[in-house]
Design a protein around this motif. Structure first.
Motif, PDB file in Angstrom:
ATOM      1  N   LYS A 206      69.190  25.009  10.524  1.00 60.82           N
ATOM      2  CA  LYS A 206      70.153  25.359  11.565  1.00 60.82           C
ATOM      3  C   LYS A 206      69.578  24.976  12.928  1.00 60.82           C
ATOM      4  CE  LYS A 206      72.766  29.344  13.246  1.00 60.82           C
ATOM      5  NZ  LYS A 206      73.064  30.746  13.011  1.00 60.82           N
ATOM      6  N   HIS A 207      67.928  25.479  13.054  1.00 63.53           N
ATOM      7  CA  HIS A 207      67.611  25.316  14.449  1.00 63.53           C
ATOM      8  C   HIS A 207      67.376  23.556  14.838  1.00 63.53           C
ATOM      9  CE1 HIS A 207      64.314  24.810  11.607  1.00 63.53           C
ATOM     10  NE2 HIS A 207      63.562  24.150  12.474  1.00 63.53           N
TER      11      HIS A 207
ATOM     12  N   ILE B 219      72.704  16.534  15.278  1.00 62.90           N
ATOM     13  CA  ILE B 219      71.197  16.833  15.120  1.00 62.90           C
ATOM     14  C   ILE B 219      70.356  16.595  16.601  1.00 62.90           C
ATOM     15  CG2 ILE B 219      70.332  14.357  14.545  1.00 62.90           C
ATOM     16  CD1 ILE B 219      68.762  15.597  12.116  1.00 62.90           C
ATOM     17  N   ASP B 220      69.456  17.495  16.560  1.00 62.82           N
ATOM     18  CA  ASP B 220      68.621  17.461  17.927  1.00 62.82           C
ATOM     19  C   ASP B 220      67.823  15.942  17.906  1.00 62.82           C
ATOM     20  OD1 ASP B 220      66.703  17.506  19.912  1.00 62.82           O
ATOM     21  OD2 ASP B 220      66.000  19.583  19.160  1.00 62.82           O
TER      22      ASP B 220
ATOM     23  N   GLU C 169      60.783  17.368  14.125  1.00 62.32           N
ATOM     24  CA  GLU C 169      60.881  18.084  13.041  1.00 62.32           C
ATOM     25  C   GLU C 169      62.209  17.436  12.587  1.00 62.32           C
ATOM     26  OE1 GLU C 169      61.554  22.550  11.008  1.00 62.32           O
ATOM     27  OE2 GLU C 169      61.101  22.256  13.287  1.00 62.32           O
ATOM     28  N   ALA C 170      63.262  17.311  13.429  1.00 62.76           N
ATOM     29  CA  ALA C 170      64.567  17.078  12.851  1.00 62.76           C
ATOM     30  C   ALA C 170      64.587  15.523  12.295  1.00 62.76           C
ATOM     31  CB  ALA C 170      65.589  17.033  13.958  1.00 62.76           C
ATOM     32  N   ARG C 171      63.874  14.765  13.133  1.00 58.76           N
ATOM     33  CA  ARG C 171      63.511  13.231  12.456  1.00 58.76           C
ATOM     34  C   ARG C 171      62.657  13.529  11.298  1.00 58.76           C
ATOM     35  NH1 ARG C 171      62.587   9.865  18.142  1.00 58.76           N
ATOM     36  NH2 ARG C 171      64.863   9.807  18.674  1.00 58.76           N
ATOM     37  N   ALA C 172      61.797  14.271  11.342  1.00 58.29           N
ATOM     38  CA  ALA C 172      61.190  14.246   9.840  1.00 58.29           C
ATOM     39  C   ALA C 172      62.043  14.665   8.483  1.00 58.29           C
ATOM     40  CB  ALA C 172      59.826  15.570  10.038  1.00 58.29           C
ATOM     41  N   LEU C 173      62.962  15.517   9.006  1.00 64.10           N
ATOM     42  CA  LEU C 173      64.266  15.907   8.011  1.00 64.10           C
ATOM     43  C   LEU C 173      64.918  14.732   7.595  1.00 64.10           C
ATOM     44  CD1 LEU C 173      66.089  17.697   6.286  1.00 64.10           C
ATOM     45  CD2 LEU C 173      67.298  18.049   8.381  1.00 64.10           C
TER      46      LEU C 173
END
Length: 624
Positions: A233-234, A258-259, A264-268
Motif C-alpha cells: 500500500k505504501h 505506483i510511486d 522499493e516500488a521499482r524493486a517490486l
C-alpha cells in the motif's frame, strides 16, 4: 459468391468447379513447419465434416500424382519484406487446388482462406484465382482479463483459434494482478488467476497458429489490485483508502499509480517482471503506463510541481525501457499520457513502441500524427466497444475500427491492436465481441472492406445466415451509453451519471430490438446455426437489453412519482422487473461459468441482488 473474412485483395472467377472425389489427396510441402501441418490437419477435418470422407494428408514425391489434388506449397525463393512474406496465391480449377505461400506464414494464411472456401461452398468449390497479402504487418487483439473475468484455458484456446482463422498475428492479455506470481501469490488475491503453466501452454498454442503472444503487464497506473495489499500500500503515489474487495467498480477502474520515484516500488516491479516475462517468446513487452491519474499528486507532488508531471512520466518510461531490455524485450506503452505532453515525445528513444488508443466514433484519429512525425514505431488501437455494456455497441465499434485502420495506413503504423475491455465487472460476454474482433482482422488485412460486405460474410461464416439477421439485431441494439451501468445502478443512493442516461425513445427502442434479437438468436440456437454458446450468450444479452430499456422507463417514472407516494400500478411493474432480473441472472451464471473461472461472478451477483432488493423495497412503499 465466396464469403471470406478477411476478404482477399483479389479474386478472379474462372470456369468450372473443383469437387472432392474418391482418391483426392492433400499434398503438404516438406518445407512446411508445424503450424502449417496443424492447419492442414484442420483442413482435413473440415472436409471430412462436409463430405464424410477423410482426405489423406501426404507429401509430394518426384513423380506426378494422377488424380484430384490439393497442393500446399511455398515459393522457392521466399520473400524478404514482411508484408510480402504473409502473402499467398490460391488457385482452384477442376483438376485441383494449389495454395502457394510467399513464405511458410503465407502458406498458413492461404490454408485459412481455403478452409473458409470449403465452409462456404461445401465439397465443390468454384474455380478462381486469389492473390492476397495484408495491408498492415501486425494485426493484433488485446483482451482484458483483469477487470473481473478470467477466462478458462479452453476459452482462451478457442479465442486463439478464432484469431488464427481470421489471420490475426498478435495477441495480448491485459494483466493487472490476476497472475500467480511465485514470489507473492497474494497479489492474485481471489481472482482464480492465470498461472505460469497456463501462460506457457498458451504460448505454445499461439506459436502453432502463427500468433505472437506478447506479455502485457500494468507497471505504472491502474495498479490498485497490487497496491491495495497491506504489504504494498505504501508504494502508491496516493495510497488507497480501502481494501480492494471494498472498492466500487469505479474505484477499481481508477486504481492506483505506483510511486515512480521509489526504489522499493521499482524493486517490486522487477520481481513481477522476473516472474512473468520469461514465460513469453516475444521480443516485446507492453507495460501499459496509461491513465496515471495520481502521478505527482501524493508522495511526489512537490517534485511533480517542480519538474512537471510529464517529466515524472517520461523518467519512469525510460526506466521501464531499461527493465524491458534486461529481459531482451522492446517496450510498448499506451500513448494517452504522452499526447498530453507532446513536447516530450521527441525525447523518447526510437525503439519504444507507442499505441494510440481511443474508442469513440468521433475520436481524434489525427492525434496519431504526433507519433508519426516523431519517427516512432506506433500502433493504432480501436475497440470492440463492449465494456460497461450488456451487449457491444456495434455501430460505434464499426466506425472506430474502420477509421483507426485508415489512420494506421495513412501514417504508416506498424499495425492495428484491436481491444476488448471489461470495465465494471466485465459483464459483457465474449460472444458479443466476436463481430468487432473479426472486423478488426478484416479491415487491417484489406482496407477496401466495407461494413456491409463484412456483415454478410461474417454472418455466413458464424451463423450460416446470408441474410445477416443476427448482425442487424446486434447493430440495432447499439446504444451509445453504458447499458450495464444503467442496469446495475440502484434506483436510489447512486444516481445515474448523466453520460449514462438515455431517453424514453431509446428505452422503447431497446425493448423492441431486444425482443427481436432474442427471437433471432434463439432461433439460431435451436436450428444449430453457429456455436451454441455464442447464440446463447447473444440471446441472453438481448433479453438483458430489454430489461435495460425497462429500467430506464421505471427510473424516470420514479423520479416523477417519488419513492414513497402510493402507486400500485408502478409497484406491480417494479416487482415484475425485479423478478425478471433475478430470472435472467439465474440464466446468466451458467453462461459465465461455462467460459470463465468463478472469480468476478460474486461481485456481479451482489450488484444484481442489491438492485432487486431495492426494487422490491420501493414497490412495498408504493403499495402504501
Amino acid at each position: 459468391m465466396s464469403h471470406l473474412v478477411p476478404q482477399p485483395k483479389s479474386i478472379s472467377p474462372m470456369e468450372g468447379v473443383f469437387a472432392i472425389q474418391e482418391g483426392t489427396r492433400i499434398f503438404l510441402t516438406n518445407k512446411a513447419e508445424r503450424p502449417e501441418y496443424l492447419a492442414a490437419t484442420q483442413l482435413q477435418r473440415v472436409i471430412q465434416a462436409l463430405c464424410n470422407r477423410k482426405v489423406p494428408l501426404d507429401r509430394p514425391g518426384l513423380l506426378p500424382f494422377e488424380g484430384p489434388t490439393i497442393h500446399l506449397a511455398i515459393e522457392e525463393d521466399g520473400a524478404a519484406a514482411p508484408l510480402e512474406a504473409q502473402g499467398y496465391r490460391l488457385k482452384v480449377d477442376p483438376a485441383g487446388i494449389e495454395v502457394v505461400g510467399r513464405s511458410a506464414v503465407g502458406l498458413f494464411y492461404g490454408i485459412q482462406t481455403l478452409q473458409q472456401l470449403f465452409q462456404n461452398h461445401g465439397p465443390a468449390i468454384p474455380s478462381m484465382v486469389i492473390e492476397d497479402a495484408p495491408a498492415l504487418e501486425v494485426r493484433g487483439f488485446y483482451h482484458d482479463v483483469s477487470r473481473g473475468k478470467v477466462p478458462r484455458l479452453s476459452t482462451l484456446k478457442w479465442l486463439i483459434d478464432y484469431l488464427a482463422i481470421h489471420k490475426i498475428n498478435q495477441f495480448q492479455l491485459y494483466i493487472e494482478h490476476p497472475f500467480l506470481f511465485r514470489f507473492d501469490p497474494s497479489i492474485a488475491q481471489d481472482s482464480n488467476p492465470l498461472t505460469s503453466d497456463d501462460i506457457l501452454e498458451l504460448q505454445e498454442y499461439c506459436v502453432d497458429r502463427r500468433i505472437e503472444f506478447v506479455p502485457s503487464l500494468q507497471a505504472f497506473g491502474h495498479m490498485g489490485g497490487v497496491l491495495a495489499l497491506p504489504q504494498y500500500k505504501h508504494l502508491a503515489d496516493v495510497e488507497l483508502e480501502a481494501p480492494w474487495e471494498d472498492l466500487t467498480w469505479r474505484e477499481r477502474m481508477r486504481g492506483a499509480t505506483i510511486d515512480s520515484c521509489s526504489e522499493e516500488a521499482r524493486a517490486l516491479l522487477e520481481k513481477m517482471f522476473d516472474a512473468y516475462l520469461p514465460l513469453f517468446d516475444s521480443d516485446k513487452v507492453n507495460f501499459c503506463a496509461d491513465e496515471t491519474y495520481d502521478l505527482g499528486e501524493g508522495k511526489n507532488k512537490e517534485k511533480g510541481d517542480a519538474v512537471g508531471k510529464g517529466r515524472l512520466y517520461v523518467d519512469h518510461i525510460l526506466w521501464l525501457r531499461e527493465a524491458a531490455a534486461r529481459h531482451g524485450k522492446q517496450l510498448m506503452i499506451w500513448g494517452d499520457i504522452l499526447l498530453k505532453h507532446p513536447d516530450l515525445v521527441a525525447e523518447l528513444p526510437k525503439d519504444i513502441i507507442l499505441m494510440n488508443w481511443g474508442y469513440e466514433a468521433n475520436h481524434d484519429y489525427e492525434s496519431t500524427a504526433v507519433f508519426a512525425k516523431a519517427g516512432l514505431t506506433f500502433y493504432c488501437c480501436p475497440g470492440v466497444c463492449g465494456w460497461n455494456r450488456v451487449m457491444n455497441d456495434v455501430e460505434n465499434a464499426t466506425v472506430n475500427i474502420v477509421e483507426f485502420t485508415k489512420t494506421a495506413v495513412k501514417y504508416g503504423a506498424k499495425g492495428l491492436l484491436n481491444t476488448d475491455w471489461g470495465d465494471h465487472g466485465h459483464y459483457n460476454p465474449l460472444g458479443a465481441s466476436l463481430h468487432g474482433i473479426a472486423l478488426g482482422a478484416a479491415v487491417s488485412w484489406n482496407t477496401d472492406t466495407t461494413a456491409e460486405e463484412f456483415d454478410k460474410s461474417w454472418s455466413v461464416l458464424t451463423f450460416n445466415d446470408p441474410q445477416a439477421k443476427g448482425v442487424e439485431a446486434l447493430r440495432k441494439q447499439s446504444l451509445g451509453v453504458g447499458t450495464w451501468i444503467i442496469l446495475y445502478t440502484p434506483f436510489v443512493g447512486e444516481p445515474l451519471h448523466p453520460v449514462y442516461k438515455a431517453g424514453e425513445e431509446e428505452a422503447h427502442g431497446l425493448i423492441r430490438q431486444g425482443i427481436k434479437g432474442r427471437k433471432i438468436f434463439q432461433d439460431y440456437f435451436e436450428n444449430r446455426q453457429g456455436e451454441s454458446w455464442i447464440t446463447a450468450e447473444l440471446a441472453h444479452g438481448s433479453k438483458m437489453n430489454m430489461l435495460v430499456g425497462e429500467k430506464i422507463l421505471l427510473w424516470k417514472e420514479l423520479a416523477e412519482n417519488g419513492h414513497d407516494k402510493p402507486n400500485p400500478e408502478l409497484a406491480e411493474r417494479l416487482e415484475a422487473f425485479a423478478s425478471r432480473v433475478s430470472e435472467h441472472f439465474h440464466d446468466y451464471q451458467p453462461l459465465w461459468l461455462a467460459r470463465n473461472r468463478p472469480c468476478g461472478l460474486p461481485d456481479i451477483r451482489r450488484a444484481v441482488d442489491k438492485l432487486v432488493a431495492q426494487a422490491v423495497e420501493i414497490a412495498e412503499r408504493l403499495r402504501g
